[in-house]
Design a protein around this motif. Structure first.
Motif, PDB file in Angstrom:
ATOM      1  N   VAL A 109       0.835  -1.204   0.000  1.00 42.54           N
ATOM      2  CA  VAL A 109       0.000   0.000   0.000  1.00 42.54           C
ATOM      3  C   VAL A 109       0.866   1.248   0.000  1.00 42.54           C
ATOM      4  N   ARG A 110       1.876   1.258   0.840  1.00 39.41           N
ATOM      5  CA  ARG A 110       2.733   2.444   0.951  1.00 39.41           C
ATOM      6  C   ARG A 110       3.401   2.754  -0.382  1.00 39.41           C
ATOM      7  N   ILE A 111       3.924   1.730  -1.051  1.00 39.29           N
ATOM      8  CA  ILE A 111       4.549   1.968  -2.350  1.00 39.29           C
ATOM      9  C   ILE A 111       3.520   2.500  -3.341  1.00 39.29           C
ATOM     10  N   GLY A 112       2.327   1.898  -3.346  1.00 38.60           N
ATOM     11  CA  GLY A 112       1.299   2.341  -4.273  1.00 38.60           C
ATOM     12  C   GLY A 112       0.907   3.785  -4.066  1.00 38.60           C
ATOM     13  N   VAL A 113       0.784   4.200  -2.796  1.00 35.03           N
ATOM     14  CA  VAL A 113       0.437   5.591  -2.502  1.00 35.03           C
ATOM     15  C   VAL A 113       1.563   6.528  -2.929  1.00 35.03           C
ATOM     16  N   ARG A 114       2.793   6.173  -2.595  1.00 36.74           N
ATOM     17  CA  ARG A 114       3.929   7.028  -2.929  1.00 36.74           C
ATOM     18  C   ARG A 114       4.173   7.118  -4.436  1.00 36.74           C
ATOM     19  N   ALA A 115       3.690   6.125  -5.171  1.00 42.66           N
ATOM     20  CA  ALA A 115       3.903   6.104  -6.626  1.00 42.66           C
ATOM     21  C   ALA A 115       2.793   6.822  -7.393  1.00 42.66           C
ATOM     22  N   ARG A 116       1.938   7.545  -6.698  1.00 46.17           N
ATOM     23  CA  ARG A 116       0.809   8.209  -7.367  1.00 46.17           C
ATOM     24  C   ARG A 116       1.275   9.078  -8.531  1.00 46.17           C
ATOM     25  N   ASP A 117       2.203   9.986  -8.283  1.00 48.13           N
ATOM     26  CA  ASP A 117       2.629  10.917  -9.337  1.00 48.13           C
ATOM     27  C   ASP A 117       3.328  10.179 -10.471  1.00 48.13           C
ATOM     28  N   PHE A 118       4.073   9.115 -10.134  1.00 44.82           N
ATOM     29  CA  PHE A 118       4.716   8.324 -11.184  1.00 44.82           C
ATOM     30  C   PHE A 118       3.682   7.698 -12.101  1.00 44.82           C
ATOM     31  N   ALA A 119       2.579   7.219 -11.535  1.00 45.45           N
ATOM     32  CA  ALA A 119       1.533   6.597 -12.347  1.00 45.45           C
ATOM     33  C   ALA A 119       0.956   7.602 -13.342  1.00 45.45           C
ATOM     34  N   PHE A 120       0.733   8.831 -12.891  1.00 45.34           N
ATOM     35  CA  PHE A 120       0.241   9.857 -13.809  1.00 45.34           C
ATOM     36  C   PHE A 120       1.280  10.128 -14.900  1.00 45.34           C
ATOM     37  N   ALA A 121       2.539  10.260 -14.505  1.00 42.04           N
ATOM     38  CA  ALA A 121       3.594  10.536 -15.486  1.00 42.04           C
ATOM     39  C   ALA A 121       3.734   9.405 -16.486  1.00 42.04           C
ATOM     40  N   ALA A 122       3.576   8.169 -16.033  1.00 37.30           N
ATOM     41  CA  ALA A 122       3.706   7.012 -16.930  1.00 37.30           C
ATOM     42  C   ALA A 122       2.650   7.031 -18.018  1.00 37.30           C
ATOM     43  N   HIS A 123       1.538   7.723 -17.771  1.00 37.35           N
ATOM     44  CA  HIS A 123       0.475   7.841 -18.758  1.00 37.35           C
ATOM     45  C   HIS A 123       0.491   9.193 -19.468  1.00 37.35           C
ATOM     46  N   GLY A 124       1.569   9.949 -19.277  1.00 33.34           N
ATOM     47  CA  GLY A 124       1.689  11.242 -19.936  1.00 33.34           C
ATOM     48  C   GLY A 124       0.755  12.290 -19.384  1.00 33.34           C
ATOM     49  N   LEU A 125       0.381  12.147 -18.112  1.00 31.02           N
ATOM     50  CA  LEU A 125      -0.566  13.062 -17.489  1.00 31.02           C
ATOM     51  C   LEU A 125       0.120  13.889 -16.405  1.00 31.02           C
ATOM     52  N   PRO A 126      -0.286  15.136 -16.238  1.00 25.02           N
ATOM     53  CA  PRO A 126       0.287  15.925 -15.140  1.00 25.02           C
ATOM     54  C   PRO A 126      -0.190  15.396 -13.793  1.00 25.02           C
ATOM     55  N   ALA A 127       0.689  15.442 -12.813  1.00 23.85           N
ATOM     56  CA  ALA A 127       0.312  14.988 -11.478  1.00 23.85           C
ATOM     57  C   ALA A 127      -0.636  15.994 -10.842  1.00 23.85           C
ATOM     58  N   PRO A 128      -1.627  15.532 -10.101  1.00 25.28           N
ATOM     59  CA  PRO A 128      -2.513  16.456  -9.394  1.00 25.28           C
ATOM     60  C   PRO A 128      -1.724  17.359  -8.453  1.00 25.28           C
ATOM     61  N   GLY A 129      -2.164  18.581  -8.308  1.00 24.43           N
ATOM     62  CA  GLY A 129      -1.433  19.536  -7.484  1.00 24.43           C
ATOM     63  C   GLY A 129      -1.706  19.407  -6.008  1.00 24.43           C
ATOM     64  N   GLU A 130      -2.722  18.642  -5.619  1.00 31.75           N
ATOM     65  CA  GLU A 130      -3.080  18.528  -4.213  1.00 31.75           C
ATOM     66  C   GLU A 130      -2.889  17.103  -3.724  1.00 31.75           C
ATOM     67  N   GLU A 131      -2.688  16.982  -2.420  1.00 28.98           N
ATOM     68  CA  GLU A 131      -2.576  15.659  -1.818  1.00 28.98           C
ATOM     69  C   GLU A 131      -3.945  14.978  -1.773  1.00 28.98           C
ATOM     70  N   PHE A 132      -3.930  13.667  -1.824  1.00 27.99           N
ATOM     71  CA  PHE A 132      -5.146  12.881  -1.667  1.00 27.99           C
ATOM     72  C   PHE A 132      -5.205  12.337  -0.238  1.00 27.99           C
ATOM     73  N   ARG A 133      -6.399  12.081   0.235  1.00 29.59           N
ATOM     74  CA  ARG A 133      -6.590  11.333   1.474  1.00 29.59           C
ATOM     75  C   ARG A 133      -6.824   9.872   1.101  1.00 29.59           C
ATOM     76  N   VAL A 134      -6.087   8.971   1.701  1.00 26.27           N
ATOM     77  CA  VAL A 134      -6.237   7.542   1.470  1.00 26.27           C
ATOM     78  C   VAL A 134      -6.537   6.876   2.799  1.00 26.27           C
ATOM     79  N   GLU A 135      -7.621   6.118   2.863  1.00 28.09           N
ATOM     80  CA  GLU A 135      -8.018   5.386   4.064  1.00 28.09           C
ATOM     81  C   GLU A 135      -8.338   3.950   3.674  1.00 28.09           C
ATOM     82  N   LEU A 136      -7.526   3.004   4.140  1.00 21.50           N
ATOM     83  CA  LEU A 136      -7.661   1.611   3.732  1.00 21.50           C
ATOM     84  C   LEU A 136      -7.642   0.701   4.952  1.00 21.50           C
ATOM     85  N   SER A 137      -8.556  -0.244   4.979  1.00 23.81           N
ATOM     86  CA  SER A 137      -8.676  -1.158   6.106  1.00 23.81           C
ATOM     87  C   SER A 137      -7.757  -2.355   5.923  1.00 23.81           C
TER      88      SER A 137
END
Length: 264
Positions: A164-192
């Protein structure tokens, strides 16, 4: 600096759990196809053995690791498959022994590494804890492929927090991998998590939110299941886009898995 020993212990436990899944397989089951195209159970273990050896070189012999990187750069489209193919040609007992030996050597090298050390990798340099976290993610994800091939339902553990931690930290990389700009704001993530603990990231008042199961989020970011089949939901357009493209692994976007009801 936090003690990395618990991360090393979790890597050992994740590897041991997968070992128990394959240790007593009859030889013909090692050739069972997994959801990864063209990869059998043997390919999955061979890939883990290959990456463990790569990580060991990164920790113990930087010159040899640089040579390995140069080899990878010379064949970027095939070096991962080539490594898996080579290992998969071994007899199952030999492959299993090779994987066990390599991961034991890596475990010892990580535990012996000096505090604060950083090691080269195919991306940015990594600390010993980060190296172990990456190995947990790979072991869990490829273990899921094997479990799917064998028709086994694995009991989730709180070791998923590393994926989970890697997936959250890789958010901006995922956008870049698709040629998309990274969102400018942080997301809230809540996972059980399986224990009932809620894993949280980002500000509580964020407009963009991701909520759901830690296991299902891990399946999503490792692309081991389709979003439609998972208990992970988004609030906000940017968070919704992220769940369509999320990935916890380096490299180009993968094809992922089709929905369970898709006959493709």
């Amino acid at each position: 600096m936090a003690d990395p020993t618990p991360v090393f212990d979790d890597l050992r436990a994740e590897s041991d759990e997968l070992d128990r899944l394959v240790a007593d397989l009859p030889p013909h089951r090692w050739t069972s196809p997994t959801p990864a195209p063209r990869w059998t159970v043997a390919h999955q273990i061979a890939h883990l053995a290959w990456t463990d050896r790569s990580a060991l070189l990164a920790v113990t012999d930087e010159d040899a690791f640089r040579a390995l990187v140069e080899k990878a750069l010379a064949a970027p489209d095939s070096f991962v498959d080539d490594g898996a193919d080579e290992g998969a040609r071994l007899a199952p007992a030999e492959l299993l022994a090779s994987w066990r030996q390599g991961r034991a050597a890596l475990d010892a090298a990580l535990r012996a590494s000096p505090p604060g050390a950083r090691f080269p990798w195919y991306g940015p340099p990594m600390s010993a804890a980060s190296m172990a976290t990456g190995r947990i993610m790979e072991t869990w994800a490829h273990g899921q492929d094997i479990a799917d091939a064998l028709g086994v339902e694995r009991a989730p553990t709180d070791r998923l927090k590393h994926v989970v931690r890697i997936g959250v930290r890789a958010r901006d990389f995922a956008f870049a991998a698709h040629g998309l700009p990274a969102p400018g704001e942080e997301f809230r993530v809540e996972l059980s998590a399986p224990s009932g603990e809620v894993l949280t990231y980002g500000p509580e008042d964020a407009a963009q939110r991701v909520i759901g199961s830690a296991r299902d989020f891990a399946l999503l970011v490792t692309q081991r299941a389709h979003r439609d089949d998972l208990d992970v939901r988004a609030e906000g357009a940017d968070a919704d886009r992220w769940l369509d493209i999320a990935q916890a692994f380096a490299g180009p976007p993968g094809d992922g898995r089709p929905p369970k009801g898709d006959a493709r």
